[in-house]
Design a protein around this motif. Structure first.
Motif, short mmCIF file in Angstrom:
data_model
loop_
_atom_site.label_atom_id
_atom_site.label_comp_id
_atom_site.label_asym_id
_atom_site.label_seq_id
_atom_site.Cartn_x
_atom_site.Cartn_y
_atom_site.Cartn_z
N HIS A 414 0.85 -1.02 -0.32
CA HIS A 414 0.16 -0.06 0.17
C HIS A 414 0.58 1.57 0.03
CE1 HIS A 414 -4.33 -2.17 0.94
NE2 HIS A 414 -3.35 -3.07 1.68
N HIS A 415 1.53 1.01 0.62
CA HIS A 415 2.73 2.68 0.88
C HIS A 415 3.62 2.54 -0.56
CE1 HIS A 415 2.77 1.93 5.48
NE2 HIS A 415 2.72 0.75 4.73
N TYR A 416 3.92 1.44 -1.19
CA TYR A 416 4.64 1.60 -2.20
C TYR A 416 3.76 2.12 -3.14
CZ TYR A 416 9.50 -0.16 -0.74
OH TYR A 416 10.50 -0.20 0.07
N MET A 822 4.67 11.74 0.16
CA MET A 822 5.19 10.59 0.20
C MET A 822 6.43 10.85 -0.66
SD MET A 822 5.87 7.00 2.55
CE MET A 822 3.78 6.20 1.03
N ARG A 823 6.15 10.67 -2.22
CA ARG A 823 6.84 10.40 -3.69
C ARG A 823 7.74 11.63 -3.63
NH1 ARG A 823 5.16 8.68 -8.54
NH2 ARG A 823 6.04 10.22 -10.18
N PRO A 824 7.99 12.38 -2.99
CA PRO A 824 9.14 13.41 -3.73
C PRO A 824 9.83 13.10 -3.03
CG PRO A 824 7.15 15.15 -2.16
CD PRO A 824 6.19 13.43 -3.58
N ALA A 825 9.13 12.24 -1.18
CA ALA A 825 10.42 11.87 -0.42
C ALA A 825 10.86 10.91 -0.49
CB ALA A 825 9.86 12.25 0.94
N PHE A 826 10.52 10.15 -1.12
CA PHE A 826 11.04 8.81 -1.99
C PHE A 826 11.83 8.80 -2.67
CE2 PHE A 826 10.91 5.28 -4.69
CZ PHE A 826 10.53 3.90 -3.82
N PHE A 827 11.56 9.87 -3.93
CA PHE A 827 11.93 9.71 -5.14
C PHE A 827 13.26 11.10 -5.05
CE2 PHE A 827 9.15 8.35 -7.31
CZ PHE A 827 9.41 7.38 -7.82
N ILE A 870 8.13 1.39 10.46
CA ILE A 870 8.51 2.33 11.15
C ILE A 870 8.87 3.90 11.16
CG2 ILE A 870 8.53 -0.03 13.08
CD1 ILE A 870 11.73 0.35 12.75
N MET A 871 9.80 3.25 10.13
CA MET A 871 9.85 5.23 9.10
C MET A 871 9.28 5.06 7.59
SD MET A 871 13.68 5.40 10.32
CE MET A 871 14.41 4.59 11.95
N VAL A 872 8.79 5.66 7.08
CA VAL A 872 8.66 5.98 5.65
C VAL A 872 9.32 7.07 5.16
CG1 VAL A 872 5.90 4.85 5.99
CG2 VAL A 872 6.24 7.83 5.94
#
Length: 919
Positions: A414-416, A822-827, A870-872
């Motif tokens: 779900h997070h992905y 969350m998307r920009p943080a991921f990339f 526990i962290m995203v």
């Protein structure tokens, strides 16, 4: 609960599933009969009394099954009355063995009442049994009739005469004379596949069966005074469909059949006949109904394809097996797997195989059959597990900027999915079970608070989806009807995604079905269309003219949606392979969306994006077969599995030695009292009646799936990983999920009582060893053991909650709602210059927690166990998360490498980032 090992037979009111208890009682009768036949003259009377008691208890209910049947039961009674112990023992042994082995489905001999074996068979015996056609699947048909029972034998003979050698299936009939008897037969007899209703039967049963009404009321509660005159048969049809929707229903009436057939009352009835003017048509209709469910379009075509002489000029050398069987080095692969799996391989979508991406033939028919079986409007097949199914659904129903209220502890897929779709997760927390190092489920109050916070901030229009896991890995089941109803009262067009990865089986029995997404969607759709609901809503609306987000009382009030505005939009994913007979990675996506026409295009695009153009054909076929099995025997199998899990719980928790060191957590242990309004502490007598359990499952906010058992092992000095390894190495018992001080024991349709006995024996052996070590160990050794137990049971780390997204990834840092980009943080983490590492044990971590700058996670960090992030990406890391990580003693932590440390986004990179952008 009394079982067959007790001195007296159990009654309906004491058992969860009498179908399971029935076999035990026949085995007990068999044992008593053999004891009577071997007894001395002195002991014979007491054994005969026991036989009389058990046969009497069985006689009350046996007429709800076709076998042993009236003649065999009468023969047993006659032998008992004649005090012919040898004949009684022979008949009891024959019936008991046939029930246990299932031979009554295959052989005419076991239906025989003649212990001399002269071949005289029962008049109800199907002719195809006499002809030896043992391969034909067997089922039973319930006939609800106003005809006097003295004429039932003649009716059975007339039905038997209609059967033909060319019939693909064989069946016998079970006859009852009332509404209540029909409901009880439907609940008890898992062999039933069709019901024939002859208009004119009565409501009340003439059987004096203790606990009968309570047993029925667990699943349906009807007042005969509220049934309209002349509507008894159609009301029974609707009631049976609520309990077992898979059954085919036929109505024979002497009223205007053509008028009744087109009425709303006849919805769910497969065919209406004018009385019995066409008996052969009824017979053929029954077989046709079974054929519809038995047909597996894809599997059937795959078998045909494998038998054809195909020349393959496509991309699979393994197809047809030539590269395997002609090999000097890998021929053992073919010997191991056999020829069919290789002959049934292809890259082609022609020749009857169809395309998973653009189905127009048998895969399309498979999807339609799955939707029918699982109670959905649409269905799609997943061939890469529910991880991919979740990503497909999230990407289909979400677009960048949409807010998704989601359980922070949901599966990582779900997070992905949020990263892929650009949706903003609004994380909500489940209640903690700190003593087991696991989380439960998200309280409805928390979900409503999130919706009200968004309403107060003016972002409610952007809230698109509520995304929850039902049931959780550890068995916490939501009340989906209640969750959806109250959330729809706040925003009537919400979409719900229920990840039921472990719960796909649940729709096939009436106890579990009430806790499923599709069951709730059907119930709410019917509810909001009714005049009764509209009146109820109007009365409620007068008291609640406006839902003010600042009104704290609304968090605990029961909210109701406007029937003119509400839309039922429900998506369910499940891992078919986790609870049904499908190959690994087999998954399904079920849809009940009244606005799917607006989503169909995006859904297909998401499906194309994540689905292989070369799906595994065997996997597709196994999904087809899993549906067939569940639609034809899922009721019996799931009830049996639930009953087995309840037996196993009692065997462990009631064992005087095992329970010193191990116990299965109860609903009281796993669900805080505030979410168990019923006060249920454990399931079944002596803790609660089964009617109370059913009521609790209807009303309580959370319930615990009995088939998922948290076996607490800390008191034995084992952490979950240790016990998992020990069970595998010493006892050949496989376990999947563990926690700090527990393992998860899962019961499904594959498990047997022998499996349960193996686990009980293993735990008993381990308990004896611990007992001996404690008894003979030194004081120091006992102190070490006590310290180990204390560290596992008492000194457990607190569970960290989600903190917040860094302001660089929030539109409004002052907002009460916590959604983030969350998307920009991921990339951002893809650029190494944006990242830094800090060692978990270093002083720098403590300094930054105290003085700053804030530490912001660059990726997902997911310890196994417990398996939640526990962290995203983009999350501000706080002290509780660091403390938890430092106390973790698990080896597998996805996204974290101890040698490097925690991966963070640099403060300098964050300073230059604008919220809502990818740079």
């Amino acid at each position: 609960m009394k079982t067959s090992s007790d001195s007296h037979p159990a009654t309906l009111s004491h058992v969860f599933s009498f179908a399971s208890e029935r076999t035990d009682q026949w085995r007990q009768l068999n044992a008593q009969a053999r004891a009577w036949a071997a007894a001395s003259d002195k002991d014979a009377p007491s054994h005969k009394r026991k036989c009389d008691e058990y046969l009497g208890a069985l006689r009350e209910l046996e007429h709800y099954w076709a076998f042993p049947g009236p003649r065999l039961m009468e023969a047993l009674s006659t032998a008992l009355e004649d005090q012919d112990a040898e004949a009684f023992a022979h008949l009891a042994q024959s019936a008991s063995a046939a029930l246990l082995s299932g031979d009554f489905r295959r052989s005419e001999n076991v239906w025989n009442t003649d212990n001399d074996g002269d071949g005289r068979a029962l008049d109800a015996l199907p002719p195809d049994m006499l002809s030896g056609a043992a391969a034909k699947p067997y089922f039973e048909v319930l006939v609800v009739t106003p005809v006097q029972s003295t004429h039932w034998a003649r009716s059975r003979e007339e039905i038997a005469r209609m059967r033909r050698e060319e019939d693909p299936f064989k069946y016998t009939v079970v006859q009852v004379a009332s509404f209540e008897d029909a409901l009880l037969a439907t609940l008890l007899n898992g062999n039933l596949q069709a019901v024939v209703l002859l208009d004119g039967f009565s409501f009340a049963s003439r059987q004096d069966i203790p606990g009968m009404h309570e047993y029925i009321r667990r699943h349906i509660d009807l007042d005969p005074d509220n049934i309209e005159p002349g509507a008894l048969a159609t009301t029974l049809a609707q009631s049976i469909k609520r309990i077992r929707p898979e059954l085919d229903l036929y109505l024979l009436t002497d009223r205007a059949a053509e008028t009744l057939a087109g009425s709303e009352q006849a919805r769910g009835i497969r065919r209406v006949f004018h009385h019995v003017e066409e008996p052969m048509e009824l017979h053929l209709s029954i077989l046709d109904g079974i054929s519809d469910r038995f047909e597996t379009p894809y599997f059937d075509n795959l078998k045909k394809y494998a038998r054809r002489p195909i020349g393959t000029f496509h991309a699979l050398p393994i197809a047809r097996g030539k590269s395997v069987f002609s090999s000097n080095w890998i021929r053992d692969m073919g010997e191991f797997y056999g020829t069919n799996i290789l002959y049934a391989e292809s890259s082609a979508t022609t020749g009857g195989l169809d395309s998973l991406l653009e189905p127009t033939g048998n895969i399309k028919r498979v999807q339609e059959a799955i939707a029918r079986a699982f109670g959905a409007k649409r269905a799609y097949l997943g061939t890469n597990g529910t991880s991919t199914s979740n990503k497909i659904v999230v990407q289909a129903i979400c677009k960048p900027g949409d807010i998704v209220i989601v359980d922070r502890n949901c599966h990582k897929s779900h997070h992905y999915g949020f990263v892929l779709s650009g949706a903003q997760p609004y994380y909500v927390e489940a209640f903690p079970l700190t003593q087991y190092s696991m989380y439960g489920a998200v309280p409805l109050r928390t979900i409503k608070q999130a919706l009200f916070d968004c309403k107060a901030e003016g972002t409610l229009d952007r809230v698109k989806v509520i995304d929850m896991t039902n049931c959780t890995f550890d068995g916490h089941m939501y009340n989906p009807r209640r969750v959806m109803e109250e959330c729809l009262a706040i925003k009537p067009d919400l979409v719900f995604l229920w990840d039921e990865a472990w719960f796909g089986f649940a729709v096939f029995n009436p106890l579990h079905r009430r806790r499923t997404a599709m069951g709730a969607a059907a119930a709410l759709t019917e509810r909001y269309r009714s005049k009764a609901y509209r009146a109820e809503y109007e009365a409620w609306r007068e008291k609640h003219p406006d839902l003010d987000p600042s009104d704290a009382s609304l968090l605990d009030a029961r909210l109701m949606p406007d029937p003119d505005k509400v839309r039922i939009r429900v998506y369910q994913t499940h891992s078919t392979h986790k609870s049904m007979s499908a190959f690994r990675q087999g998954s399904m996506m079920l849809i009940w969306d009244e606005d799917f026409r607006h989503v169909e295009g995006p859904f297909e695009e998401a499906f194309f994006a994540h689905t292989s153009t070369s799906p595994n054909l065997q996997l597709i076929a196994s999904l087809d077969i899993a549906r067939r099995q569940m639609e034809l025997e899922g009721y019996a199998l799931t009830v049996q599995a639930t009953d087995l899990s309840l037996r196993l719980r009692r065997a462990i928790n009631d064992h005087p030695l095992i329970s010193k060191y191990f116990h299965v957590a109860t609903p009281e242990d796993m669900i805080p009292a505030e979410f168990r309004e019923s006060g249920i502490k454990d399931y079944g007598p002596p803790h609660s009646s089964w009617a109370e359990v059913a009521d609790a499952w209807d009303q309580d906010e959370f319930a615990l799936d009995p088939t998922r058992m948290t076996l607490v092992c800390g008191a034995a000095g084992f952490d979950g990983t240790q016990l998992k390894g020990l069970l595998a190495e010493r006892f050949d018992i496989q376990i999947n999920k563990t926690s700090r001080n527990s393992i998860l024991v899962q019961i499904n349709i594959n498990n047997t009582r022998s499996d349960a006995s193996l686990l009980v024996k293993a735990l008993a052996d381990l308990s004896r060893e611990i007992d001996q070590r404690q008894e003979h160990g030194t004081a120091a050794e006992c102190d070490v053991f006590a310290a180990r137990v204390k560290s596992l049971v008492t000194d457990v780390p607190d569970l960290p909650n989600f903190s917040r997204f860094h302001d660089a990834f929030r539109d409004n840092s002052a907002s009460r709602s916590n959604e983030g980009h969350m998307r920009p943080a991921f990339f951002m983490a893809y650029d190494e210059s944006n990242c830094e590492f800090v060692k978990l044990a270093s002083d720098e971590v403590d300094k930054r927690l105290k003085d700053g700058p804030e530490m912001v996670s660059a990726n997902f960090v997911i310890p196994y166990p417990p398996g939640f992030p526990i962290m995203v990406p983009g999350q501000v890391i706080q002290a509780d998360t660091i403390t938890y990580m430092r106390k973790l003693d698990v080896k597998e932590i996805h996204g974290y490498h101890a040698a490097q440390g925690i991966k963070l986004l640099k403060p300098s990179a964050l300073a230059g980032h604008r919220p809502g952008t990818d740079r």
